[in-house]
Structure formats: structure tokens, C-alpha cells
Design an enzyme around this catalytic site. Sequence first.
Site, PDB file in Angstrom:
ATOM      1  N   LYS A 290       4.903  57.779  42.927  1.00 46.03           N
ATOM      2  CA  LYS A 290       4.753  57.853  41.481  1.00 46.03           C
ATOM      3  C   LYS A 290       5.995  58.490  40.862  1.00 46.03           C
ATOM      4  O   LYS A 290       6.684  59.261  41.527  1.00 46.03           O
ATOM      5  CB  LYS A 290       3.553  58.753  41.134  1.00 46.03           C
ATOM      6  CG  LYS A 290       2.185  58.152  41.412  1.00 46.03           C
ATOM      7  CD  LYS A 290       1.076  59.128  41.041  1.00 46.03           C
ATOM      8  CE  LYS A 290      -0.301  58.563  41.339  1.00 46.03           C
ATOM      9  NZ  LYS A 290      -0.656  57.371  40.567  1.00 46.03           N
ATOM     10  N   ARG A 364      -9.396  53.249  46.343  1.00 45.04           N
ATOM     11  CA  ARG A 364     -10.313  52.176  46.751  1.00 45.04           C
ATOM     12  C   ARG A 364     -10.400  52.071  48.269  1.00 45.04           C
ATOM     13  O   ARG A 364     -11.432  51.677  48.813  1.00 45.04           O
ATOM     14  CB  ARG A 364      -9.885  50.852  46.094  1.00 45.04           C
ATOM     15  CG  ARG A 364      -8.533  50.360  46.518  1.00 45.04           C
ATOM     16  CD  ARG A 364      -7.943  49.322  45.559  1.00 45.04           C
ATOM     17  NE  ARG A 364      -7.437  49.934  44.327  1.00 45.04           N
ATOM     18  CZ  ARG A 364      -6.915  49.263  43.317  1.00 45.04           C
ATOM     19  NH1 ARG A 364      -6.846  47.941  43.362  1.00 45.04           N
ATOM     20  NH2 ARG A 364      -6.476  49.894  42.241  1.00 45.04           N
TER      21      ARG A 364
HETATM   22  N1  BES Z   1      -5.216  58.298  40.980  1.00 44.08           N
HETATM   23  C1  BES Z   1      -4.630  57.151  40.399  1.00 44.08           C
HETATM   24  C2  BES Z   1      -5.261  56.770  39.059  1.00 44.08           C
HETATM   25  C3  BES Z   1      -5.113  57.776  37.937  1.00 44.08           C
HETATM   26  C4  BES Z   1      -4.090  57.635  37.009  1.00 44.08           C
HETATM   27  C5  BES Z   1      -6.017  58.793  37.788  1.00 44.08           C
HETATM   28  C6  BES Z   1      -3.987  58.536  35.969  1.00 44.08           C
HETATM   29  C7  BES Z   1      -5.906  59.703  36.744  1.00 44.08           C
HETATM   30  C8  BES Z   1      -4.898  59.566  35.828  1.00 44.08           C
HETATM   31  C9  BES Z   1      -4.784  55.962  41.350  1.00 44.08           C
HETATM   32  O1  BES Z   1      -4.774  56.274  42.690  1.00 44.08           O
HETATM   33  C10 BES Z   1      -3.622  55.054  41.107  1.00 44.08           C
HETATM   34  O2  BES Z   1      -2.531  55.460  41.378  1.00 44.08           O
HETATM   35  N2  BES Z   1      -3.873  53.852  40.612  1.00 44.08           N
HETATM   36  C11 BES Z   1      -2.862  52.912  40.338  1.00 44.08           C
HETATM   37  C12 BES Z   1      -3.304  51.562  40.865  1.00 44.08           C
HETATM   38  C13 BES Z   1      -2.213  50.544  40.918  1.00 44.08           C
HETATM   39  C14 BES Z   1      -1.175  50.929  41.946  1.00 44.08           C
HETATM   40  C15 BES Z   1      -2.829  49.215  41.276  1.00 44.08           C
HETATM   41  C16 BES Z   1      -2.644  52.878  38.831  1.00 44.08           C
HETATM   42  O3  BES Z   1      -3.593  53.079  38.079  1.00 44.08           O
HETATM   43  O4  BES Z   1      -1.512  52.706  38.412  1.00 44.08           O
HETATM   44 MN    MN Z   2      -2.835  56.377  43.516  1.00 39.71          MN
END
Ligand code: BES
Ligand code: MN
Length: 513
Positions: A290, A364
Site C-alpha cells: 500500500k 477474503r
Molecule cells: N483492509 C483493506 C480494506 C480497507 C481499506 C479497510 C480502507 C479499511 C479502510 C483490504 O485488505 C484491501 O486492501 N482491499 C483492497 C482490495 C483490492 C486490492 C482488490 C482495496 O480495497 O483496495
Molecule cells: Mn489489504
Amino acid sequence: MADTPRISFSPVTAAKPGGTLVVFCDDGLKFGRHASDALGAAAALVARAAKAEQFNGKSGSALQLIMPDGLKVDRLFVLGAGKIADLTSEDFVKLGGAAMGKLPKAGDATVVADLPAASKAKDGVKDGSKDAGMNAEQAADLALGMLLRSYAFDLYKTKRKADEKPAGKRSVTIATGDVAAARKAFVAREAVAGGVLMARDLVNEPPNVLFPEEFARRTLALKKAGCKVEILDMAALKKLGMGALLGVGQGSRRESRVAVMRWEGGKKGEAPLAFIGKGVCFDTGGISIKPAGGMEDMKGDMAGAACVVGLMQALASRKAKVNAVGVIGLVENMPDGNAQRPGDIVTSMSGQTIEIINTDAEGRLVLADVLWYTKEKYKPQFMVNLATLTGAIIVALGHEYAGLFSNNDELSERLTASGEATGELVWRMPLSATFDKMIDSKFADMKNTGGSRAGGSITAAQFLQRFVDKTPWAHLDIAGTGMDSRQSEINKSWASGWGVRLLDRLVAEYYEG
Ligand code: BES
Ligand code: MN
Ligand code: ZN
């Protein structure tokens, strides 16, 4: 951590000298009989002050008098409750929160649980004592709101600000017409508040302190309330074949865990209700790392698991007449020489294979194995999972609603109704074969993203659905509500503890007795 006040109920008598007195009025500046009694000779002063301050008694308005003539208290607050006939149970909880927000950090306070003609209130419960303007349930709702609002997470603050007095123990007396009934109504609410605060603590804790093993260790505290707790360690997870969950954790120096909490308050042998939580103790994104900005918030990526722990604590401590099982998948998602790569193919406990496209779509993967395990092992009546699963749900629903995805209309309707009753709102989102197709993979049974940003929360839900079979199931995407949500009258902390009250209500309303 939480500087929770001592709350007690007493008949309406004079407020303690030197403390704070809180009374409520409606938007016509009318008081109930008990509140008028408490004000006594100061009533005329209040009327004058209201005029001078243009205080109108509207919901959210407040009037403060210091050292009011005719009263022995140091401070008097008059809080506006608005239109009495419109007040819901949730409004009383918020009113309690607003009252708590006014109280000084230390000292005694008396809150007069009274309003004019509250018997007209929408979901007001029938009142035993004829002339009480706020019934026992509503007085207990006030107390619940006060507990929730009193929470602060200051475990890691070592320096007090110069103008802050050392916080003594606060004590709040709620003066009510029917003390016994209010105390009785408060028992379950106090248990639920305990669960909410426990969930908030877990979410607020920093990730160097609350890693998977430590999180699992903390669930052992639920034994005290009567839960059975079982921790599955690395060897157990490998033996079960949880390749999807273990793949997420393999780039971390910290070992993964699954914790299982069981509360058996229902009929012997009756299938349990199952609650499953995403417990990513820190989500860097892994190799699909990230960006740096705001990454610290990913310590809250275990809010789903925290809610499950808080809920189980609440159910056990109010001795809910139900069988329930809480199962949480605890991992840390880190980039490392041993971390999983985009392109890797893992085998889940279900036997289905998954091609990893993006290591940041890790929640997931964790849930896939935990859902399958729960379904196989406990054959539950239903499974509800909570997860801070996608940023896309924040785009869709903001911080007001959690996304609800389900294969079952009845469960969805019950969740929606429980959400409206508690203010923890859910909004149903679609599932369909066309979205399901988007996660088919060239190389494996499925891939862990839809490959595009389109419908990102839905493809995540479709993925989970492949691990629940025919079990009635609901997925709550709480990325927007679990933390950093709207600051409200009942929470000023970063972590919300969202979902504990919603699910406790679901259980109490539809599955007990
Ligand atoms: N933990 C994150 C989602 C999240 C984002 C929670 C902001 C709380 C605040 C999750 O694991 C994630 O990174 N999701 C990705 C999925 C994508 C890579 C398909 C996302 O939402 O960008
Ligand atoms: Mn994630
Ligand atoms: Zn995550």
C-alpha cells in the site's frame, strides 16, 4: 483504559451538593414532574437563562448554569430532547451520550431521567409508575449512552496536559421513578456496553502490541464470562489445510492463529449462530504494498474480529439464551522474502484453488478458510461475517452504512431492522452470477480480485460466497464503519466497536427463547 463512570439508579431526591445536575426538557421548554422537582426554586432562573441564551430545547441544544441560585450543585445542565413524541430508544441512548459529554472529568453527577409526556414515545415500553415521564427502559438507554460516551483510549499517553486535573472516579446517579425496573433493564445493556468497549480497545491498540498471537491470548479473557475458548496454532491450521489463511500470514515474523469462542446458553444440541471476523492485525498490502499515506490506519484491519470478540463477551455476560460460536482469523499481512507473490496459487481448506492476483486482497483469503471451517465444524443456523474488506465500500456507502451482502432474504431483513433499531445501519448490496464470473481464473478455480476496480466490494463478496455453500450467510463490509467513522454522541474514539450492538440486537430479537 476506558474511564467508565460508576452508574447507579436512585429515586428522585436532591442532587448531591457540589456536583453536577442534568435535566431534560422538550422543545417547548417543558419539564417532567421529577425534573421540575429537582429544579425547585431554580426553575425561574432557568426560564430567564433560557430566554437570555435563546435556548429552545431542540434536540442537541444545551443550557449551562454555573452555581445556580436555589440549588446546591456547582453546575446545572438543561439538555433539549426535541419533540418527545418522535423519540426512539436510540435517541435516548444518544441523549445519555450527550449528557455524559457535558460532565466534568471527575466528581459526582445526578441525571434526572424524566421528560414531559414520554408515554407517547414511539417505541416506549409501557410504564409501571403512571406519572414517570421517562420509563425504565428509557432510563436504562440513557445509562447505556453514558457508558458508551465515557470511553477514551489513553493507555499510551504518559503526560497530562497542564490544565487537566487528575481524573478521579466519576460517579453518575440516574434518578428515576422506577428504580428496580431501571436497574433490571440496565443489566443487559451494561453487558453490551462492555462488549462494545472491549471491541474498541482491541481496534485502538497499536499493531506492535496486538499481533495475532497476542490477540488470540486476549480472547482467553472471555472464559471468565463463561465462554469456551480454543486457539488453533500453526500446526493445527496446517493440519486443517488452511492454505489460503496461512498464505497471507507467511510473510510475517508473527505466527497466524484462529480463535474459536463458544457460548452455550441455548438448548443442548441446538445448532449455533456463527459470527466470523476478519482479524488482519496489520495490513501493509504485502508484496502489492500500500502507499505510505494513512497506512497506520491498517492496524484497524481486525475490526471485524474485534466485533466478534465483543459480541461473544456481551452474549456471555448477559447470559443470552442462545448457542453462539465466534471464529476469528488472525494474521499479519507483510512483505518479506517469504511473503506470497502475485501469481502464487494456494489451496484453501475447501479444496478450491485460488490464484493470487493482488496480495492486498488478503481479507477474503483469511475468511475463505474460516467460513469453510465454521460451516463444516459447527453446521450453524447461519453465518454472519464482519470484515474491513474493501475501500470500495467506503466509496459506495461512506461511513454511515456497512455493506450487507447475503444469500438469504430473511437474515438480511432481520439485520436491516436490527440496524435501524440500534443506529448501526446496513445497506444491502447485490450478488449475481455476472459478478461471480469476474473472479474465475485462467489457472486456478478462482482468483482473489475481480481484475478491475468495477464493483470491487461485490466481487469480494462473491469470493466469500464460494466458501459458504447453502448455509444462510451474510457478509458485512465494515471498512467504513469499523473505525474512523462519524464521530457521534456515543463515541469520540477512533475505533467505533461497530456491530456489537447490531448483532446483539439480532440475537435478542429473533433467536432467543
Ligand atoms: N483492509 C483493506 C480494506 C480497507 C481499506 C479497510 C480502507 C479499511 C479502510 C483490504 O485488505 C484491501 O486492501 N482491499 C483492497 C482490495 C483490492 C486490492 C482488490 C482495496 O480495497 O483496495
Ligand atoms: Mn489489504
Ligand atoms: Zn485488509
